[in-house]
Design a protein around this motif. Structure first.
Motif, PDB file in Angstrom:
ATOM      1  N   HIS A   2     -10.015 -17.873 -32.019  1.00 37.51           N
ATOM      2  CA  HIS A   2      -9.394 -18.863 -32.898  1.00 37.51           C
ATOM      3  C   HIS A   2      -8.281 -19.519 -32.107  1.00 37.51           C
ATOM      4  CE1 HIS A   2     -11.513 -17.548 -36.468  1.00 37.51           C
ATOM      5  NE2 HIS A   2     -11.251 -16.301 -36.115  1.00 37.51           N
ATOM      6  N   PHE A   3      -8.591 -20.659 -31.527  1.00 37.42           N
ATOM      7  CA  PHE A   3      -7.587 -21.347 -30.724  1.00 37.42           C
ATOM      8  C   PHE A   3      -6.530 -21.960 -31.621  1.00 37.42           C
ATOM      9  CE2 PHE A   3     -11.049 -21.261 -27.643  1.00 37.42           C
ATOM     10  CZ  PHE A   3     -10.361 -20.775 -26.548  1.00 37.42           C
ATOM     11  N   ILE A  62      -2.067 -21.608 -17.532  1.00 39.19           N
ATOM     12  CA  ILE A  62      -1.461 -20.327 -17.190  1.00 39.19           C
ATOM     13  C   ILE A  62      -2.554 -19.284 -17.341  1.00 39.19           C
ATOM     14  CG2 ILE A  62       0.306 -18.632 -17.811  1.00 39.19           C
ATOM     15  CD1 ILE A  62       1.862 -21.076 -19.051  1.00 39.19           C
ATOM     16  N   SER A  63      -2.967 -18.731 -16.216  1.00 34.19           N
ATOM     17  CA  SER A  63      -4.064 -17.764 -16.233  1.00 34.19           C
ATOM     18  C   SER A  63      -3.591 -16.424 -16.786  1.00 34.19           C
ATOM     19  CB  SER A  63      -4.605 -17.551 -14.815  1.00 34.19           C
ATOM     20  OG  SER A  63      -5.145 -18.748 -14.319  1.00 34.19           O
ATOM     21  N   GLN A  64      -4.468 -15.793 -17.521  1.00 34.45           N
ATOM     22  CA  GLN A  64      -4.222 -14.443 -18.015  1.00 34.45           C
ATOM     23  C   GLN A  64      -5.332 -13.542 -17.472  1.00 34.45           C
ATOM     24  OE1 GLN A  64      -1.800 -14.305 -21.921  1.00 34.45           O
ATOM     25  NE2 GLN A  64      -3.819 -15.012 -22.486  1.00 34.45           N
ATOM     26  N   SER A  65      -5.011 -12.288 -17.273  1.00 40.50           N
ATOM     27  CA  SER A  65      -5.972 -11.354 -16.678  1.00 40.50           C
ATOM     28  C   SER A  65      -7.199 -11.115 -17.555  1.00 40.50           C
ATOM     29  CB  SER A  65      -5.295 -10.018 -16.367  1.00 40.50           C
ATOM     30  OG  SER A  65      -4.775  -9.446 -17.555  1.00 40.50           O
ATOM     31  N   ASN A  66      -7.100 -11.424 -18.844  1.00 45.46           N
ATOM     32  CA  ASN A  66      -8.240 -11.239 -19.758  1.00 45.46           C
ATOM     33  C   ASN A  66      -9.124 -12.497 -19.849  1.00 45.46           C
ATOM     34  OD1 ASN A  66      -6.686 -12.988 -21.273  1.00 45.46           O
ATOM     35  ND2 ASN A  66      -6.301 -11.546 -22.936  1.00 45.46           N
ATOM     36  N   ASP A  87      -7.037 -18.014 -21.034  1.00 49.29           N
ATOM     37  CA  ASP A  87      -5.891 -18.716 -20.462  1.00 49.29           C
ATOM     38  C   ASP A  87      -5.102 -19.488 -21.513  1.00 49.29           C
ATOM     39  OD1 ASP A  87      -6.750 -17.711 -18.057  1.00 49.29           O
ATOM     40  OD2 ASP A  87      -7.738 -19.565 -17.434  1.00 49.29           O
ATOM     41  N   ILE A  88      -3.863 -19.766 -21.162  1.00 46.76           N
ATOM     42  CA  ILE A  88      -2.948 -20.558 -21.977  1.00 46.76           C
ATOM     43  C   ILE A  88      -2.887 -21.934 -21.323  1.00 46.76           C
ATOM     44  CG2 ILE A  88      -0.568 -20.757 -22.777  1.00 46.76           C
ATOM     45  CD1 ILE A  88      -0.419 -17.644 -22.155  1.00 46.76           C
ATOM     46  N   THR A  89      -2.972 -22.984 -22.122  1.00 42.29           N
ATOM     47  CA  THR A  89      -2.997 -24.329 -21.559  1.00 42.29           C
ATOM     48  C   THR A  89      -1.962 -25.224 -22.224  1.00 42.29           C
ATOM     49  OG1 THR A  89      -5.375 -24.095 -21.209  1.00 42.29           O
ATOM     50  CG2 THR A  89      -4.494 -26.306 -21.072  1.00 42.29           C
ATOM     51  N   PHE A  90      -1.274 -26.005 -21.406  1.00 40.02           N
ATOM     52  CA  PHE A  90      -0.503 -27.134 -21.901  1.00 40.02           C
ATOM     53  C   PHE A  90      -1.420 -28.330 -21.727  1.00 40.02           C
ATOM     54  CE2 PHE A  90       3.082 -24.287 -21.092  1.00 40.02           C
ATOM     55  CZ  PHE A  90       3.837 -24.488 -22.231  1.00 40.02           C
ATOM     56  N   GLU A 126       0.383 -30.233 -25.766  1.00 40.17           N
ATOM     57  CA  GLU A 126       0.191 -29.215 -26.786  1.00 40.17           C
ATOM     58  C   GLU A 126      -0.028 -27.881 -26.095  1.00 40.17           C
ATOM     59  OE1 GLU A 126      -2.206 -31.126 -30.491  1.00 40.17           O
ATOM     60  OE2 GLU A 126      -3.360 -30.845 -28.652  1.00 40.17           O
ATOM     61  N   LEU A 127       0.489 -26.837 -26.686  1.00 42.27           N
ATOM     62  CA  LEU A 127       0.248 -25.498 -26.185  1.00 42.27           C
ATOM     63  C   LEU A 127      -1.006 -24.982 -26.874  1.00 42.27           C
ATOM     64  CD1 LEU A 127       1.196 -23.132 -24.461  1.00 42.27           C
ATOM     65  CD2 LEU A 127       2.599 -22.390 -26.384  1.00 42.27           C
ATOM     66  N   VAL A 128      -2.041 -24.694 -26.093  1.00 39.17           N
ATOM     67  CA  VAL A 128      -3.318 -24.240 -26.630  1.00 39.17           C
ATOM     68  C   VAL A 128      -3.505 -22.784 -26.208  1.00 39.17           C
ATOM     69  CG1 VAL A 128      -5.812 -24.613 -26.710  1.00 39.17           C
ATOM     70  CG2 VAL A 128      -4.265 -26.567 -26.398  1.00 39.17           C
ATOM     71  N   LEU A 129      -3.726 -21.917 -27.188  1.00 34.13           N
ATOM     72  CA  LEU A 129      -3.866 -20.495 -26.903  1.00 34.13           C
ATOM     73  C   LEU A 129      -4.667 -19.815 -27.986  1.00 34.13           C
ATOM     74  CD1 LEU A 129      -1.637 -18.715 -28.862  1.00 34.13           C
ATOM     75  CD2 LEU A 129      -0.163 -20.256 -27.586  1.00 34.13           C
ATOM     76  N   ASP A 130      -5.141 -18.640 -27.672  1.00 35.07           N
ATOM     77  CA  ASP A 130      -5.776 -17.782 -28.665  1.00 35.07           C
ATOM     78  C   ASP A 130      -4.823 -16.616 -28.874  1.00 35.07           C
ATOM     79  OD1 ASP A 130      -7.258 -15.944 -30.143  1.00 35.07           O
ATOM     80  OD2 ASP A 130      -9.144 -16.540 -29.193  1.00 35.07           O
ATOM     81  N   ALA A 131      -4.115 -16.616 -29.993  1.00 36.95           N
ATOM     82  CA  ALA A 131      -3.057 -15.639 -30.249  1.00 36.95           C
ATOM     83  C   ALA A 131      -3.563 -14.203 -30.215  1.00 36.95           C
ATOM     84  CB  ALA A 131      -2.386 -15.935 -31.586  1.00 36.95           C
TER      85      ALA A 131
END
Length: 133
Positions: free
Chosen positions: A3-4, A49-53, A56-59, A67-72
């Motif tokens: 759920h982004f 911003i790469s995450q080990s899982n 990733d987190i994206t602006f 926009e900050l796009v992430l899957d919480a």
């Protein structure tokens, strides 16, 4: 199930956003996205911003702001999302203040982080004209 989340920000300047992430020692990479507008190749630059899982987190540039796009549910940063946004926003604001102040002749002479997390930036400008009586 992913759920982004798209979080609106007030980050409109790529350079200041990159400076903020760099000063916070948050590694990121630039990602060019091709937009086809009237058969003209245009590019948006997003910051990832790469995450080990691998979630990733994206602006993501939406044409007005990043926009900050992430899957919480897959957030693995060392602090909560709200703290992350606050840290980036504070550093972004400091970078904007210093850059804009330098354009009109001010130079930063001191920056202090307080226990409550706030910052104080001291700027100075010397007048190039002196009045002799």
């Amino acid at each position: 199930m992913s759920h982004f989340t798209y979080l609106k920000t007030s980050f409109k300047n790529l350079l200041h956003l990159e400076n903020a992430l760099t000063k916070l020692e948050i590694p990121y990479k630039r990602e060019k996205k091709v937009i086809d507008a009237n058969n003209s190749k245009l590019y948006n630059v997003n910051l990832v911003i790469s995450q080990s899982n691998n979630y990733d987190i994206t602006f993501n540039w939406n044409g007005e702001e990043y926009e900050l796009v992430l899957d919480a549910s897959f957030w693995i940063q060392p602090y909560p999302v709200e703290s992350f946004i606050n840290k980036v926003a504070q550093q972004y604001a400091s970078d904007v203040i210093i850059a804009e102040s330098q354009k009109i002749g001010f130079q930063p002479i001191k920056s202090q982080q307080h226990l409550d997390g706030s910052n104080t930036i001291t700027l100075q400008r010397w007048s190039s004209t002196s009045s002799l009586v």
